[in-house]
Design a protein around this motif. Structure first.
Motif, PDB file in Angstrom:
ATOM      1  N   UNK A  24       0.664  -1.183  -0.134  1.00  0.00           N
ATOM      2  CA  UNK A  24      -0.034  -0.084   0.063  1.00  0.00           C
ATOM      3  C   UNK A  24       0.988   1.132   0.069  1.00  0.00           C
ATOM      4  N   UNK A  25       2.010   1.326   0.753  1.00  0.00           N
ATOM      5  CA  UNK A  25       2.938   2.417   0.790  1.00  0.00           C
ATOM      6  C   UNK A  25       3.342   2.758  -0.604  1.00  0.00           C
ATOM      7  N   UNK A  26       3.843   1.823  -1.301  1.00  0.00           N
ATOM      8  CA  UNK A  26       4.560   1.886  -2.655  1.00  0.00           C
ATOM      9  C   UNK A  26       3.690   2.670  -3.701  1.00  0.00           C
ATOM     10  N   UNK A  27       2.307   2.901  -3.228  1.00  0.00           N
ATOM     11  CA  UNK A  27       1.622   3.772  -4.261  1.00  0.00           C
ATOM     12  C   UNK A  27       1.593   5.160  -3.910  1.00  0.00           C
ATOM     13  N   UNK A  28       2.301   5.230  -2.818  1.00  0.00           N
ATOM     14  CA  UNK A  28       2.417   6.861  -2.395  1.00  0.00           C
ATOM     15  C   UNK A  28       3.775   7.509  -2.335  1.00  0.00           C
ATOM     16  N   UNK A  29       4.686   6.684  -2.588  1.00  0.00           N
ATOM     17  CA  UNK A  29       6.048   7.142  -2.452  1.00  0.00           C
ATOM     18  C   UNK A  29       6.832   6.937  -3.854  1.00  0.00           C
ATOM     19  N   UNK A  47      13.155 -10.069  -2.735  1.00  0.00           N
ATOM     20  CA  UNK A  47      12.716 -10.157  -4.116  1.00  0.00           C
ATOM     21  C   UNK A  47      11.146  -9.634  -4.480  1.00  0.00           C
ATOM     22  N   UNK A  48      10.524  -9.959  -3.302  1.00  0.00           N
ATOM     23  CA  UNK A  48       9.046  -9.293  -3.573  1.00  0.00           C
ATOM     24  C   UNK A  48       8.847  -8.251  -3.586  1.00  0.00           C
ATOM     25  N   UNK A  49       9.541  -7.448  -2.669  1.00  0.00           N
ATOM     26  CA  UNK A  49       9.402  -5.880  -2.619  1.00  0.00           C
ATOM     27  C   UNK A  49      10.054  -4.961  -4.043  1.00  0.00           C
ATOM     28  N   UNK A  54       9.376  -1.863  -8.581  1.00  0.00           N
ATOM     29  CA  UNK A  54       9.500  -1.825 -10.052  1.00  0.00           C
ATOM     30  C   UNK A  54       8.189  -1.737 -10.852  1.00  0.00           C
ATOM     31  N   UNK A  55       7.277  -2.518 -10.603  1.00  0.00           N
ATOM     32  CA  UNK A  55       5.840  -2.454 -11.171  1.00  0.00           C
ATOM     33  C   UNK A  55       5.259  -1.217 -10.960  1.00  0.00           C
ATOM     34  N   UNK A  56       5.625  -0.622 -10.067  1.00  0.00           N
ATOM     35  CA  UNK A  56       4.779   0.709  -9.542  1.00  0.00           C
ATOM     36  C   UNK A  56       5.776   1.983 -10.223  1.00  0.00           C
ATOM     37  N   UNK A  57       6.788   1.809 -10.661  1.00  0.00           N
ATOM     38  CA  UNK A  57       7.975   3.087 -11.166  1.00  0.00           C
ATOM     39  C   UNK A  57       8.408   3.501 -10.153  1.00  0.00           C
ATOM     40  N   UNK A  58       8.767   2.751  -8.800  1.00  0.00           N
ATOM     41  CA  UNK A  58       9.193   3.374  -7.709  1.00  0.00           C
ATOM     42  C   UNK A  58      10.764   3.009  -7.792  1.00  0.00           C
ATOM     43  N   UNK A  59      11.643   4.165  -7.404  1.00  0.00           N
ATOM     44  CA  UNK A  59      13.025   3.817  -7.383  1.00  0.00           C
ATOM     45  C   UNK A  59      13.323   2.519  -6.314  1.00  0.00           C
ATOM     46  N   UNK A  60      14.139   1.860  -6.866  1.00  0.00           N
ATOM     47  CA  UNK A  60      14.499   0.859  -5.774  1.00  0.00           C
ATOM     48  C   UNK A  60      16.117   1.174  -5.128  1.00  0.00           C
ATOM     49  N   UNK A  61      16.150   1.162  -3.779  1.00  0.00           N
ATOM     50  CA  UNK A  61      17.184   1.333  -3.120  1.00  0.00           C
ATOM     51  C   UNK A  61      17.532   0.329  -2.199  1.00  0.00           C
ATOM     52  N   UNK A  62      18.931   0.213  -1.867  1.00  0.00           N
ATOM     53  CA  UNK A  62      19.163  -0.669  -0.865  1.00  0.00           C
ATOM     54  C   UNK A  62      19.140  -0.211   0.659  1.00  0.00           C
ATOM     55  N   UNK A  63      18.942  -0.827   1.445  1.00  0.00           N
ATOM     56  CA  UNK A  63      19.196  -0.440   3.005  1.00  0.00           C
ATOM     57  C   UNK A  63      19.894  -1.168   3.848  1.00  0.00           C
ATOM     58  N   UNK A  64      20.956  -1.022   3.856  1.00  0.00           N
ATOM     59  CA  UNK A  64      22.017  -1.826   4.553  1.00  0.00           C
ATOM     60  C   UNK A  64      22.290  -1.470   6.027  1.00  0.00           C
ATOM     61  N   UNK A  65      22.097  -2.361   6.794  1.00  0.00           N
ATOM     62  CA  UNK A  65      22.319  -2.009   8.179  1.00  0.00           C
ATOM     63  C   UNK A  65      23.267  -2.841   9.173  1.00  0.00           C
ATOM     64  N   UNK A 103      14.449  -7.362 -13.876  1.00  0.00           N
ATOM     65  CA  UNK A 103      14.535  -6.442 -15.239  1.00  0.00           C
ATOM     66  C   UNK A 103      14.536  -4.968 -14.805  1.00  0.00           C
ATOM     67  N   UNK A 104      15.066  -4.545 -13.618  1.00  0.00           N
ATOM     68  CA  UNK A 104      15.355  -3.109 -13.291  1.00  0.00           C
ATOM     69  C   UNK A 104      16.863  -3.093 -12.905  1.00  0.00           C
ATOM     70  N   UNK A 105      17.064  -1.943 -12.125  1.00  0.00           N
ATOM     71  CA  UNK A 105      18.381  -1.439 -11.705  1.00  0.00           C
ATOM     72  C   UNK A 105      18.280  -0.927 -10.164  1.00  0.00           C
TER      73      UNK A 105
END
Length: 250
Positions: A24-29, A47-49, A54-65, A103-105
């Motif tokens: 749900x949050x992916x629709x707003x960020x 993998x799922x997130x 990517x399906x919503x056109x949201x930029x994918x970032x890594x969140x290392x901790x 299929x993204x980056x």
């Protein structure tokens, strides 16, 4: 400012345990910081997130901790710059692989929790994180606390930088976030948080002391694990649209 990135920490479940309403949050960020397995997350969740973002056109970032599942990466640990480099490269590299397979980056890297706060004030750690991101892919965007050592280190490495601000956290006079547990450190009132965002878009924030502190706001963090996160994301997105602010990834 007429543009602002809305980023959200997500993918922070583990195994059968879930946290936050990621889909749900992916629709707003406009960008997602996805946990990479050390403080939270697991391969299937990653993998799922990634696929959903990517399906919503949201930029994918890594969140290392930090490697601390029990403490959710929010407890400080003594780590050397060499260790910080290795754990950042390991985690971000794994997330990059999932993005590529879908299929993204990978678009950006944003450290999590205690690692983020430690590097914000420790230039040696900040240099190690920036070097890891640069060595993985020098075109990546580095997300770091506005005005911090992370921002300086990333720029020194030639990385693109997104200076990050927070709607739900109070600030100290030196621009640092007030430590969790400090009275007033968390802003739970949506109207107060929105007022803080509007002030940040003018280049400043009011510290707990009442002083005005200058900062740059390229990207705003929404905590997906906070109560009412979805409602706040919806409210904020609508308010920004009404103010004429375009929401997009840097």
């Amino acid at each position: 400012m007429s543009t602002l990135d809305l980023n959200c920490d997500m993918g922070e479940g583990f195994g059968a345990w879930t946290m936050g309403d990621d889909l749900a949050l992916l629709d707003h960020v406009s960008s997602a910081n996805i946990a990479c397995g050390f403080h939270a997350g697991d391969p299937a969740t990653m993998r799922g997130v990634v696929a959903a973002a990517l399906a919503r056109g949201v930029a994918v970032g890594a969140h290392p901790g930090l490697p601390d599942l029990v403490g959710f990466g929010r407890r400080e640990m003594k780590v050397s710059p060499a260790d910080a480099y290795a754990m950042t490269l390991y985690q971000a590299g794994a997330l990059a692989a999932f993005a590529r397979a879908a299929g993204g980056r990978l678009h950006h890297v944003k450290p999590h929790g205690a690692l983020y706060n430690m590097a914000a004030r420790d230039r040696a750690l900040a240099d190690a994180l920036a070097q890891a991101v640069h060595d993985l892919d020098p075109s990546l965007v580095f997300y770091g606390l506005a005005g911090s050592a992370m921002v300086d280190a990333a720029r020194a490495r030639g990385l693109r930088v997104a200076e990050e601000v927070f709607a739900d956290r109070a600030y100290e006079d030196d621009g640092r976030l007030a430590a969790r547990g400090t009275p007033g450190a968390m802003i739970e009132d949506a109207d107060a948080a929105l007022a803080q965002v509007r002030l940040m878009l003018q280049g400043q924030v009011r510290a707990r002391s009442g002083a005005l502190v200058a900062l740059r706001a390229d990207t705003l963090c929404l905590h997906g694990d906070q109560p009412g996160a979805l409602h706040f994301a919806q409210t904020l997105r609508a308010a920004l649209a009404a103010d004429g602010v375009t929401v997009r990834a840097p």
